[in-house]
Scaffold this motif. Structure first.
Motif, PDB file in Angstrom:
ATOM      1  N   GLY A 180     -96.625 -11.846   7.907  1.00 30.31           N
ATOM      2  CA  GLY A 180     -96.878 -12.575   9.144  1.00 30.31           C
ATOM      3  C   GLY A 180     -98.359 -12.852   9.356  1.00 30.31           C
ATOM      4  O   GLY A 180     -99.194 -12.599   8.480  1.00 30.31           O
ATOM      5  N   ASN A 186    -102.970 -14.175   7.003  1.00 28.89           N
ATOM      6  CA  ASN A 186    -101.696 -14.865   6.845  1.00 28.89           C
ATOM      7  C   ASN A 186    -101.064 -14.330   5.561  1.00 28.89           C
ATOM      8  O   ASN A 186    -101.408 -14.749   4.462  1.00 28.89           O
ATOM      9  CB  ASN A 186    -101.906 -16.377   6.765  1.00 28.89           C
ATOM     10  N   SER A 194    -101.812 -12.258  11.692  1.00 34.31           N
ATOM     11  CA  SER A 194    -102.443 -11.313  12.615  1.00 34.31           C
ATOM     12  C   SER A 194    -103.943 -11.539  12.586  1.00 34.31           C
ATOM     13  O   SER A 194    -104.468 -12.258  11.729  1.00 34.31           O
ATOM     14  CB  SER A 194    -102.118  -9.867  12.221  1.00 34.31           C
TER      15      SER A 194
END
Length: 750
Positions: free
Chosen positions: A378, A374, A380
């Motif tokens: 963003g 995080n 992933s």
């Protein structure tokens, strides 16, 4: 202290010198001297015991699968059984199951039941012994089929079995998997105290494949206090939880629990919250364990008879020998173990994490770590193999080796919070499932290479927390004003917060009938020029006001309802205001963030019914010549009627509202505080209002923003504001029950 039956000082010394191996601590890797987040609070699953690893005994290991004979012949010497319950009562020394046969009774022939031949279950045979079996022919027990043994270590907090060391050594010498048990007396001390006593005298665990989880033996009372030791079902459940939670914290593994369905359901009220702990069930004279205690769907071990071909009681493990070994490693009650050790980031550099993980079902196998990133770029997910060399892990777990480490990186995507949550992926066949290794967050901004330094402002309750905030914000006596509001509801304190902030005084909370001693002492320390009590006599009684009058002149501001009180406070504190902030009276979070902004702008905060504009509020706005309104929150809390109607009368209207209360908090800070203007901010709970109210006034008085956080994390929008504001210090309002220590490290929310 009672030590055995014929204990001496020499026996005690031998006990200390010959106690079994203790579990090793989780390895700790020293983080690099770069930007790091503060360590996350250790969860139960990551709890680790103290001590050093002890190599497994050198006795030849048992074969991978060694089923017991169908009907073994008894040893030439008759295995010793337990004496009568009366004898054990008189000695104050009770063996496992000593009360079961006396209370529940065996069926005919139960004492001579042949292992497996008459049992309707399969498994691995074993036994349990105590000081009543002072000499055990361990070779004979092995020949008769016993592959594991539980050995009594302690009872209450004044008995240690003097035979425990020799029994442990004897079982070890023939290759048995062995563990220690504690006979509980729940009416003598709390559970944690007995757990600590147990661990201090042999009740430990080592992940060596030969040490069974420590065992709590809890059964019928032996002292005449009644079936349940004189405890209520609630008190008994609390006692057991106290014991097992302490054991897990001390040893790093869930202890097993020994009991019967009848006792458990009667004495805990059929408590069903202990299923994570392996069950050792007692039931004699039947071919199956029958109905289990309320917390369990399956059993791990079964004591099926109080005597037979083994010394002490006759037991069976529910599984294969390989599974018994895995149980000794902790795999049956533990997901993969491991640690997320470090999380570091520096400006324009990658975000790097390190850690390790081992699946106890196969120590040699490399496991995988699944990482959820995080970052400012963003969210992933990636998966890496935990096969890198970690000598510190190998030193603690020599049988597992060192090849269990992992390192992973995420690219730089800008200033702010960089978070990683790691899951240890269970190997195929590990029925315990994946292991959560927790989350860590690193923070970097142009003003700070790590999370801003945090100061906790917290007392034992909401009233003393208010005092802590006041003492931090107003260290010097002689303040212009102190506002007093009810600590049982939030609207009056919300109305008071911008007024107190603008007038450079604190808000303190009170009970209705009397000022709490700590609060009254703080008012006296502050030596205010005046005191303003917000709320009518239903909120704060005259008796409380009279206490304040002895300190300074008192003005009471109280309307017929929260809306009226809000208008009266606004008129009192901001008589010449031409602008106002408007927030819904039933939504404390938006008003909370708005209060210091309103104080900074020298504007009142009006609490309203967000769905309509009532006539008294219209009259106030017109009478005070307020021509500019700022609505706080979205249309769900303050409707569009608050735009259309004032605009039709010539007023300008602005709305500040995010997608949630945290977004609104961020936008409010951005509206009133320019870049790099807030090296210090206040942080308060966006969920619990009790501690947050007093922070709003303190923030307003110091012209600092108040930013909201979730109980265990800080939303990215809030972290981004700290980057923009150039924040290097935080005053966190409330204890860790309200805002956990993860908030100190700016743990990012997922």
């Amino acid at each position: 202290m009672r030590i055995g039956i014929l204990a001496t000082g020499a026996l005690l010394l031998s006990l200390i010198g010959a106690s079994p191996a203790v579990a090793a601590p989780e390895p700790v890797q020293t983080p690099a001297a770069t930007s790091t987040s503060s360590p996350a609070a250790t969860s139960d699953d990551a709890g680790t015991p103290a001590g050093t690893a002890t190599p497994a005994p050198t006795a030849s290991p048992a074969p991978t699968e060694t089923p017991a004979p169908t009907a073994p012949a008894p040893s030439a010497s008759t295995p010793a059984a337990d004496p009568s319950l009366a004898v054990q009562d008189a000695a104050g020394d009770h063996a496992m199951g000593s009360t079961i046969e006396a209370v529940e009774g065996p069926a005919a022939g139960a004492r001579t039941v042949a292992p497996k031949a008459s049992l309707g279950v399969g498994g691995i045979l074993g036994m349990d012994v105590s000081g009543w079996q002072p000499t055990v022919d361990w070779n004979a027990m092995w020949a008769n089929g016993a592959r594991f043994v539980y050995i009594k270590s302690t009872e209450s907090t004044d008995y240690v079995s003097s035979h425990f060391p020799s029994q442990w050594a004897g079982a070890t010498s023939v290759g048995m998997i062995r563990g220690a048990y504690h006979f509980a007396t729940p009416n003598t001390t709390d559970g944690a105290t007995q757990a600590r006593y147990f661990v201090a005298h042999g009740g430990n665990w080592a992940p060596d494949g030969r040490t069974l989880p420590p065992l709590l033996d809890i059964e019928y009372a032996t002292d005449g206090s009644g079936t349940c030791w004189g405890l209520s079902t609630t008190a008994m459940s609390v006692w057991i939880a106290d014991f097992v939670h302490t054991m897990k914290a001390l040893t790093g593994i869930e202890p097993a629990i020994y009991s019967t369905a009848n006792w458990w359901n009667q004495c805990t009220g059929s408590n069903n919250t202990f299923g994570a702990y392996p069950l050792f069930v007692a039931r004699y004279g039947t071919s199956t364990p029958g109905a289990l205690p309320a917390s369990w769907l399956n059993w791990t071990m079964w004591q099926y008879a109080s005597s037979g071909v083994f010394a002490g009681d006759q037991d069976i493990y529910n599984g294969t020998y390989a599974q018994l070994q895995a149980f000794a490693y902790g795999a049956q009650s533990h997901p993969p173990i491991g640690s997320l050790d470090t999380a570091t980031v520096s400006a324009n550099g990658p975000f790097t994490i390190t850690g390790w993980t081992i699946d106890l079902t196969n120590l040699a196998a490399s496991t995988q770590a699944r990482i959820t990133w995080n970052t400012p770029g963003g969210i992933s997910t990636t998966t890496v193999t935990a096969g890198a060399s970690r000598p510190d892990v190998g030193n603690v777990y020599p049988s597992a080796g060192a090849a269990h480490g992992f390192t992973a990186q995420a690219p730089w995507t800008g200033y702010g919070q960089y978070g990683a949550c790691v899951t240890a992926v269970a190997l195929p066949g590990d029925r315990a499932g994946d292991g959560n290794l927790g989350c860590k967050t690193a923070f970097v901004s142009p003003a700070s290479a790590s999370a801003p330094a945090s100061t906790r402002l917290a007392g034992s309750d909401r009233f003393s927390t208010g005092v802590q905030v006041s003492q931090k914000a107003f260290p010097t006596p002689g303040v212009p004003v102190v506002y007093i509001a009810s600590g049982l509801d939030f609207p009056d304190a919300l109305s008071a917060a911008p007024a107190a902030g603008a007038q450079h005084g604190p808000v303190l909370l009170t009970m209705p009938g009397a000022i709490p001693d700590t609060v009254l002492a703080e008012v006296q320390r502050l030596k205010p020029a005046k005191i303003v009590v917000v709320g009518g006599t239903a909120a704060i009684a005259d008796s409380a006001v009279n206490q304040l009058k002895a300190v300074a002149p008192v003005t009471r501001i109280g309307g017929v309802d929260r809306y009226d009180t809000s208008r009266l406070v606004a008129a009192y504190a901001f008589p010449n205001a031409t602008s106002a902030y408007v927030a819904a009276a039933n939504s404390f979070a938006d008003a909370l963030s708005a209060a210091p902004v309103a104080a900074k702008k020298n504007s009142p905060l009006l609490l309203v019914n967000g769905g309509t504009i009532d006539a008294p509020t219209q009259a106030y706005l017109a009478g005070k010549s307020i021509h500019s309104l700022t609505l706080i929150g979205g249309t769900a809390v303050v409707g569009d009627v608050w735009i259309t109607q004032p605009q039709s009368s010539g007023s300008s209207v602005t709305r500040i509202g995010g997608s949630d209360r945290f977004g609104t908090s961020s936008l409010l800070a951005a509206s009133a505080f320019s870049s790099n203007s807030a090296p210090t901010v206040y942080v308060a709970s966006g969920i619990s209002w009790q501690d947050s109210l007093v922070a709003a006034a303190a923030a307003g008085s110091a012209s600092r923003p108040l930013l909201l956080a979730r109980p265990g994390c800080v939303p990215r929008l809030i972290g981004d504001q700290m980057v923009r504001l150039g924040t290097t210090a935080m005053n966190i309002t409330g204890g860790t029950a309200v805002l956990t220590s993860d908030v100190d490290s700016l743990q990012v929310c997922y």
